[in-house]
Design a protein around this motif. Sequence first.
Motif, PDB file in Angstrom:
ATOM      1  N   MET A 518       0.813  -1.218   0.000  1.00  0.00           N
ATOM      2  CA  MET A 518       0.000   0.000   0.000  1.00  0.00           C
ATOM      3  C   MET A 518       0.846   1.268   0.000  1.00  0.00           C
ATOM      4  N   PRO A 519       1.918   1.377   0.819  1.00  0.00           N
ATOM      5  CA  PRO A 519       2.770   2.576   0.694  1.00  0.00           C
ATOM      6  C   PRO A 519       3.396   2.706  -0.684  1.00  0.00           C
ATOM      7  N   ALA A 520       3.848   1.566  -1.232  1.00  0.00           N
ATOM      8  CA  ALA A 520       4.442   1.607  -2.572  1.00  0.00           C
ATOM      9  C   ALA A 520       3.409   2.004  -3.612  1.00  0.00           C
ATOM     10  N   LEU A 521       2.184   1.508  -3.456  1.00  0.00           N
ATOM     11  CA  LEU A 521       1.120   1.846  -4.396  1.00  0.00           C
ATOM     12  C   LEU A 521       0.801   3.335  -4.335  1.00  0.00           C
ATOM     13  N   LEU A 522       0.718   3.872  -3.137  1.00  0.00           N
ATOM     14  CA  LEU A 522       0.443   5.300  -2.997  1.00  0.00           C
ATOM     15  C   LEU A 522       1.580   6.137  -3.580  1.00  0.00           C
ATOM     16  N   ALA A 523       2.819   5.682  -3.361  1.00  0.00           N
ATOM     17  CA  ALA A 523       3.966   6.409  -3.910  1.00  0.00           C
ATOM     18  C   ALA A 523       3.944   6.384  -5.436  1.00  0.00           C
ATOM     19  N   ALA A 524       3.632   5.220  -6.010  1.00  0.00           N
ATOM     20  CA  ALA A 524       3.586   5.101  -7.469  1.00  0.00           C
ATOM     21  C   ALA A 524       2.489   5.994  -8.053  1.00  0.00           C
ATOM     22  N   LEU A 525       1.316   5.979  -7.420  1.00  0.00           N
ATOM     23  CA  LEU A 525       0.235   6.832  -7.898  1.00  0.00           C
ATOM     24  C   LEU A 525       0.572   8.311  -7.701  1.00  0.00           C
ATOM     25  N   GLY A 526       1.310   8.615  -6.622  1.00  0.00           N
ATOM     26  CA  GLY A 526       1.744   9.988  -6.397  1.00  0.00           C
ATOM     27  C   GLY A 526       2.661  10.478  -7.513  1.00  0.00           C
ATOM     28  N   ILE A 527       3.572   9.624  -7.946  1.00  0.00           N
ATOM     29  CA  ILE A 527       4.462   9.974  -9.064  1.00  0.00           C
ATOM     30  C   ILE A 527       3.649  10.215 -10.322  1.00  0.00           C
ATOM     31  N   MET A 528       2.673   9.335 -10.562  1.00  0.00           N
ATOM     32  CA  MET A 528       1.839   9.503 -11.748  1.00  0.00           C
ATOM     33  C   MET A 528       1.007  10.785 -11.663  1.00  0.00           C
ATOM     34  N   LEU A 529       0.526  11.101 -10.472  1.00  0.00           N
ATOM     35  CA  LEU A 529      -0.271  12.316 -10.305  1.00  0.00           C
ATOM     36  C   LEU A 529       0.570  13.563 -10.569  1.00  0.00           C
TER      37      LEU A 529
END
Length: 662
Positions: A518-529
């Motif tokens: 979940m932290p990695a997923l949020l970080a990945a989506l943050g980069i995409m955002l």
Amino acid sequence: MASLFTRWIALLSMLTMSATAATAQSSADLNPARAAVSASGTQTSTNGHAPASLTAADINAWLDGLLPYSLDAGGIAGAVVVVVKDGQVLTARGYGYSDMRSRVPVDPARTMFRPGSISKLFTWTAVMQQVEAGKIDLNRDINAYLDFRIPPSHGKPITMRHLMTHTGGFEETAKYLIVEKAGQKHPLGDVLKRWVPARIYAPGEMPAYSNYGASLAGYVVERVSGERFEDYVQRHIFAPLNMRHSSFEQPLPASLAPLLSKGYNVASEEPKPYEIIELSPAGALSSTGQDMARFMLAFLDNRGALMKPETRARMFADVNRPIPALPAMALGFYHEDRNGQVIVGHGGDTNWFHSDLHLLVNSNVGIYMSFNSAGKEAAAHVIRQRLFDQFMARYFPESGSERRTASTARDHGRLMVGHYVSSRASTSNWLRFIGLLGEVEVSQNSDDTITVSALLDPAGVPKRWREVAPFQWREVGGSGRLAARVEHGRVAAFSIAEFAPIILFLPAPADLDAGWIMPALLAALGIMLLTALAWPVVAGMRKVYGYRSPVSGRALLFDRVMRFTAVVALLVAAGWMGMIAAINTDVGLLDGRLDIWMRLIQLMEVAAILGTLVSVYNAYVVLRSPDRRWFAKIWSILVPVAGLFLTWVVLSMGLLTIGLDY
């Protein structure tokens, strides 16, 4: 049914029960009193009072003081509670309304409720009747009775015994769980043949509650008896017990349809559509409180109305005990033993109806309750749990003194810390992702108690659990029990007393551990955002300041593909979150209406994956370019790394599949 998608979102195991306290008692009274033995030897509760006498006068006064306020505070339209004792109906009470608009009161003799998975007890009864008739062998390969084949898996056949103990190894299913149009209902055989769920455990090894498995058992009854399941139950269970206001038919026959209570989310809202359970043997029953009393009495009296006494004994006997310190699974019934009482029963839920049935076998007592609304913040789940807790504390309190905290509390609490997944799970489709979202986290507190993220009190606060024996915990301020099974010095599984026979929590494997995913997923989506937001921002600034980027040609194309990939990845994430939110609001959407939207999301996933591959190549180009700035080079790496991780999530969590069965 015993688990619907609504509670699956919170936790696959039905364990999340956060809701407003909705009883007439004080907060202290909400916790079941523990019993102690006084100096005189008389059994008393912790407040010094002897157990109340279970009489009609006492139970009626107690229920009348408890339930009206509970329903009102919890936003529940109506309820029925029935208690039987020593071969008689001790009380049958209706509370609130079956139809809020018409103000039709609940009548325990005529108002029909939908008790959900309690229906399975009728299915198991039918199975055991056919066992008595010599038409079903509990230990024979189930394929011997079917006109289609359950594919082999793990080198072992599935037997009826496995189905009755929920150890058939099937993964969880959700599609077509509940539909709302009569035209969507199909014959039971067609429903079962439409899609056979994957078998994720070897038969007999892991308790994983299965609606499909129970319905498969009902279909076997059809096959060996030559009668449609609904007709079989009517002739061989309802008729002998004079259950004249009970039926598995969907929709109900014209003579019974006017008696059915409306179903509500909250009493102040409009009633919800009639729910059709496609896997009918798992949860399609409609029945009154008085009829359910007759069913309880048939099992408690044990006079052969439904089956031989020795057959009933087989149904109640321990068959599988996944956690040694917690109750066992019987044949169809699950044990809820506590306070020195042998208790068997079953719970049941549809979207709107929420019910429980408990049989105190040695005391010849049974209690059934059903609510026709989920209530505010799922209040029905809290009320029914508290009602039974208080019933036990009032009439059958626990004997013995308070157990001290075990000396191993700190060390064993430390071993328990981590993330866990439910044994009731899916691995081959997008419901695996739901398992990730509903993952349980166990943490240790400073006082050496532990908390389990999904086990909440009525205020929504995680309960605290105190170790009282090696790997056995008691709820602080309550009667709950939790225990773990340890193998080779590590926790292999844990559960609580209410669900241990049918659901375990297993240490999350690395590829399903929300602690890092979940932290990695949020970080990945943050980069995409940030990548997506930077696109119009940078373009606007260039226009304002008249700046012309040196990037052109193929390099500019690759850069735009990278940013486009970020936008599509965000759309995919938003699509799935919107899908899950919609289903959580209305489980009826699982009738196939969402298939086209899932396909659209999956097409975007394919586009995002292709874009990620281009972004990987773009990183190679940018890193080799002497003209690109260091920030551009770093970002050209971050975006494809984030994209590759998101691609892994999509593929690993079953978010991109050939079929749409789940």
